[in-house]
Design an enzyme around this catalytic site. Structure first.
Site, PDB file in Angstrom:
ATOM      1  N   GLY A 201       0.884  -1.239   0.047  1.00 43.23           N
ATOM      2  CA  GLY A 201       0.118  -0.111   0.141  1.00 43.23           C
ATOM      3  C   GLY A 201       0.691   1.194  -0.128  1.00 43.23           C
ATOM      4  O   GLY A 201       2.107   1.048   0.339  1.00 43.23           O
ATOM      5  N   HIS A 243      -3.425   2.574   8.271  1.00 40.98           N
ATOM      6  CA  HIS A 243      -1.997   2.993   8.361  1.00 40.98           C
ATOM      7  C   HIS A 243      -1.979   3.915   7.154  1.00 40.98           C
ATOM      8  O   HIS A 243      -1.729   5.224   7.226  1.00 40.98           O
ATOM      9  CB  HIS A 243      -0.891   2.040   8.090  1.00 40.98           C
ATOM     10  CG  HIS A 243       0.507   2.422   7.871  1.00 40.98           C
ATOM     11  ND1 HIS A 243       1.402   2.246   8.879  1.00 40.98           N
ATOM     12  CD2 HIS A 243       1.055   3.119   7.040  1.00 40.98           C
ATOM     13  CE1 HIS A 243       2.650   2.852   8.685  1.00 40.98           C
ATOM     14  NE2 HIS A 243       2.316   3.282   7.449  1.00 40.98           N
ATOM     15  N   GLU A 244      -2.225   3.679   5.861  1.00 43.91           N
ATOM     16  CA  GLU A 244      -2.169   4.333   4.846  1.00 43.91           C
ATOM     17  C   GLU A 244      -3.133   5.812   4.750  1.00 43.91           C
ATOM     18  O   GLU A 244      -2.780   6.744   4.275  1.00 43.91           O
ATOM     19  CB  GLU A 244      -2.511   3.650   3.521  1.00 43.91           C
ATOM     20  CG  GLU A 244      -1.469   2.519   3.006  1.00 43.91           C
ATOM     21  CD  GLU A 244       0.029   2.940   3.212  1.00 43.91           C
ATOM     22  OE1 GLU A 244       0.087   4.142   2.971  1.00 43.91           O
ATOM     23  OE2 GLU A 244       0.838   2.209   3.365  1.00 43.91           O
ATOM     24  N   HIS A 247      -1.386   8.384   6.730  1.00 47.64           N
ATOM     25  CA  HIS A 247      -0.618   9.416   5.889  1.00 47.64           C
ATOM     26  C   HIS A 247      -1.460  10.400   5.336  1.00 47.64           C
ATOM     27  O   HIS A 247      -1.006  11.361   4.994  1.00 47.64           O
ATOM     28  CB  HIS A 247       0.155   8.424   5.019  1.00 47.64           C
ATOM     29  CG  HIS A 247       1.285   7.636   5.503  1.00 47.64           C
ATOM     30  ND1 HIS A 247       2.032   7.942   6.283  1.00 47.64           N
ATOM     31  CD2 HIS A 247       1.707   6.181   5.162  1.00 47.64           C
ATOM     32  CE1 HIS A 247       3.091   7.181   6.444  1.00 47.64           C
ATOM     33  NE2 HIS A 247       2.896   6.053   5.844  1.00 47.64           N
ATOM     34  N   HIS A 253       5.572   8.250   9.654  1.00 47.35           N
ATOM     35  CA  HIS A 253       5.875   6.751  10.584  1.00 47.35           C
ATOM     36  C   HIS A 253       6.207   7.271  11.962  1.00 47.35           C
ATOM     37  O   HIS A 253       7.033   8.275  12.019  1.00 47.35           O
ATOM     38  CB  HIS A 253       7.195   6.339   9.563  1.00 47.35           C
ATOM     39  CG  HIS A 253       6.638   5.478   8.577  1.00 47.35           C
ATOM     40  ND1 HIS A 253       7.513   5.614   7.206  1.00 47.35           N
ATOM     41  CD2 HIS A 253       5.352   4.978   8.071  1.00 47.35           C
ATOM     42  CE1 HIS A 253       6.759   5.049   6.151  1.00 47.35           C
ATOM     43  NE2 HIS A 253       5.410   4.526   6.635  1.00 47.35           N
ATOM     44  N   GLN A 273      12.049   6.530  19.133  1.00 46.92           N
ATOM     45  CA  GLN A 273      12.161   5.276  18.396  1.00 46.92           C
ATOM     46  C   GLN A 273      13.286   5.035  17.466  1.00 46.92           C
ATOM     47  O   GLN A 273      13.486   5.932  16.584  1.00 46.92           O
ATOM     48  CB  GLN A 273      10.991   4.675  17.882  1.00 46.92           C
ATOM     49  CG  GLN A 273      10.876   3.405  17.299  1.00 46.92           C
ATOM     50  CD  GLN A 273       9.503   2.541  16.857  1.00 46.92           C
ATOM     51  OE1 GLN A 273       8.624   3.007  17.569  1.00 46.92           O
ATOM     52  NE2 GLN A 273       9.626   2.238  15.683  1.00 46.92           N
TER      53      GLN A 273
END
Length: 663
Positions: A201, A243-244, A247, A253, A273
């Protein structure tokens, strides 16, 4: 992940993996993104302007404790299924499963949230965003929100640095074997196809709405889409698409796209992180000296398995809201999720809630006094920032009213009349909105009339009014709720009774709103800029000409658990005193040594009699329960509603309790 950076960092636009294996990281777009910033001035300017807007929004949110996100926004979705064989032609059930997964992720209703470490899930946010398949296409025709396009292409790649749109995103254009986007200011376009190179994706960022509007949206591999059919483990819970879409709503991220503990995702409550995580890490997984709890590998914006990624944080929710209320604000006005009326008609209306589709009566909305088609700003920026703010008492504020045309034809001009009133659960019509009640204080009045002008089919118009909000201190003599007021918008398409309303208006305000899509109502809390602050009180009133018995209901707002607070009815509430004198039945209210605890999900005061003109206070004391480690900020909401004895809703108020680390 709160980090300091002095350069505009490269952000990976593609979530890349082998769909039949554990997630692999072949995400090479960070470098391309950096090159694009250098080579594309329009994109660079759009990115800089967007981040300025986001920064301003977030700064205002931090310094303004009286700012609340409005109720749920529903985003219309069109799914373009581009297939070369029957396997890739994913089923309706698979598409519906992906919409369900998105709604669970963005409303924090996924059952597996509890499987993640509790130190992180205390930060999990209900983003107040929902998704629905479109019910009308851009030409106002009925649709199921799904376009199926057979292709001869073996698979689809993308080259973000190309100057050719059909090379950058071939799946998004019919001429290159894909399918053309629907207008991206009104729909979230999701393409499902066979992606090349093992990608599962990728998504466009909000800046592309200005620079590449025909390429705006999300692209998914058919093996990483939905929760059934061709969805393949470990990417079979619909989380990659979540998740996409993150964005698409301007989330980065979680690791900042570097492994050196330097770059940022621009969100304060995600820990610093190192590199991305994969699979299902054991807790704690420490990097960048972020112990004892380590990486938030359960966050949607990491690269772990679907079963591991269960949440967005409060900070991520704020960033998405900042995007929706600024650069993507037009989608909040979209009629895409509303069924079209018969051809050749126009119908101007405003929404009671996000799931209101303009039906008369409105049986879709559970509350009728929290319209997001009315919002207030302290400065006149409401055309571009549509998040509601609490008005300042005694000062000029700006009220915005959105009028929609759910029809397919251009509408004739109509008049919008705006009113205010001191809030109570017993408001009627036309008093006190007409200004006829002036004691013990002015209880209402008009804010003016404005023409809508002609509104195109599927279109909308936003009108601006000024309002010098009442000073709550002037209402202290009511002995109850000084701060709560209401706004009422009425769209009149005729100058004579019933003024274009489908159901002629009566004194029953709640019925007027429910039965007429041209009337909307909003509770607001006015800030006492020179007084003692906010109180949690409501007024219960009888504006009719005869004594009436009412049932008062206290309950959580839909999908709210409110397990972080305990609610008591204040002993000084005059309605409580009246109920005790009349010895009426109280359900779900327990007397604990003089403190009246609201137990369970719903509490009621049944059959309390109010004389004509009677106004009584119902106050609440809120006790904050013990907070878990990692607590940052949360909002609790509950309703207070007034019904006649035969169950007709008279009115209600939404009570919002905002608490943070400083409280």
């Amino acid at each position: 992940m709160k980090k300091i950076t002095i350069i505009l960092v490269a952000i990976a636009l593609v979530y890349s993996c082998k769909p039949t294996q554990k997630i692999l990281f072949d995400c090479g777009t960070a470098e391309n993104y950096s090159k694009r910033l250098e080579a594309d001035p329009a994109f660079r300017n759009a990115e800089n302007e967007l981040e300025k807007k986001i920064s301003t929004y977030m700064a205002n949110l931090r310094k303004n404790p009286n700012s609340f996100q409005s109720t749920t926004i529903t985003i219309p979705v069109v799914v373009h299924v581009v297939y070369k064989n029957a396997t890739e032609n994913v089923s309706l059930a698979q598409i519906n499963s992906q919409i369900t997964a998105l709604n669970e992720s963005y409303r924090r209703t996924n059952a597996d949230l509890s499987s993640s470490p509790s130190v992180f899930t205390t930060l999990a946010a209900d983003a107040n965003i929902e998704f629905a398949l479109a019910q009308r296409d851009p030409n106002c025709n009925p649709t199921d929100g799904i376009i199926r396009r057979e292709t001869t292409q073996i698979n689809f790649d993308n080259d973000d640095m190309s100057s050719s749109p059909t090379v950058r995103n071939p799946v998004k254009f019919t001429s290159s074997g894909g399918d053309d986007a629907w207008p991206s200011d009104r729909y979230l376009n999701i393409w499902v196809c066979d992606l090349a190179g093992g990608l599962v994706g990728y998504a466009s960022f909000p800046s592309d709405l200005a620079t590449r509007p025909t390429e705006d949206g999300v692209v998914m591999d058919f093996r990483g889409f939905g929760t059934t059919g061709t969805a393949t483990a470990p990417l079979n819970l619909g989380r990659v698409c979540g998740h996409e879409v993150g964005h698409w709503l301007n989330l980065r991220h979680i690791w900042g796209d570097d492994s050196a503990c330097v770059q940022s995702d621009f969100v304060a409550d995600t820990p610093n992180q190192g590199p991305n995580n994969s699979g299902y890490p054991a807790f704690p997984h420490v990097s960048c000296s972020n112990g004892p709890n380590g990486d938030m590998f359960c966050d949607q914006m990491d690269y772990t398995d679907d079963a591991c990624r269960t949440m967005f944080t409060i900070g991520q929710s704020d960033r998405m809201a900042a995007t929706l209320y600024t650069v993507r604000s037009s989608i909040a006005s979209s009629s895409g999720a509303i069924p079209p009326p018969p051809p050749g008609t126009s119908d101007v209306f405003s929404k009671d809630t996000g799931n209101d589709v303009g039906n008369e009566p409105n049986n879709e909305s559970t509350i009728l006094y929290a319209s997001d088609d009315i919002w207030i700003r302290n400065t006149n920026d409401g055309f571009t920032n549509q998040e509601h703010q609490r008005p300042n008492g005694g000062q000029v504020n700006y009220v915005y009213v959105r009028v929609r045309n759910k029809g397919c034809n251009t509408s004739a001009s109509a008049n919008v009349k705006l009113y205010w009133a001191s809030a109570s659960t017993g408001l009627s019509w036309p008093t006190p909105w007409d200004g006829s009640i002036t004691a013990p204080a002015v209880m209402g009045g008009t804010l003016g009339t404005q023409p809508t002008g002609a509104i195109t089919g599927n279109g909308f118009k936003i009108l601006e009014f000024t309002w010098t909000a009442p000073d709550p201190s002037d209402y202290a003599s009511l002995g109850g709720d000084m701060h709560h007021f209401c706004l009422l918008s009425r769209i009149e398409t005729s100058n004579t009774f019933p003024f274009g309303m489908t159901a002629p208006e009566t004194s029953a305000l709640g019925d007027n709103v429910k039965n007429n899509n041209k009337i909307v109502w909003k509770n607001v809390s006015v800030i006492d800029t020179d007084g003692p602050g906010m109180f949690t009180n409501v007024l219960v009133a009888n504006y009719s000409k005869m004594s009436e018995r009412y049932n008062i209901v206290i309950k959580p707002l839909e999908k709210q658990k409110n397990d972080g607070i305990t609610i008591y009815i204040n002993q000084k509430s005059t309605l409580l005193a009246l109920a005790k004198r009349q010895n009426v039945r109280m359900v779900g209210i327990k007397n604990q040594e003089g403190h009246f605890l609201v137990e369970g999900k719903t509490a009621q005061i049944n059959g309390v009699e109010l004389k004509p003109g009677g106004i009584f206070s119902l106050g609440f004391d809120i006790s904050l329960n013990k907070r878990k480690q990692g607590f940052k900020r949360e909002v609790h909401e509950f309703l207070v509603e007034q019904y006649t004895e035969n169950g007709v809703l008279v009115g209600g108020q939404v009570m919002k309790i905002k608490v943070s680390n400083g409280d």
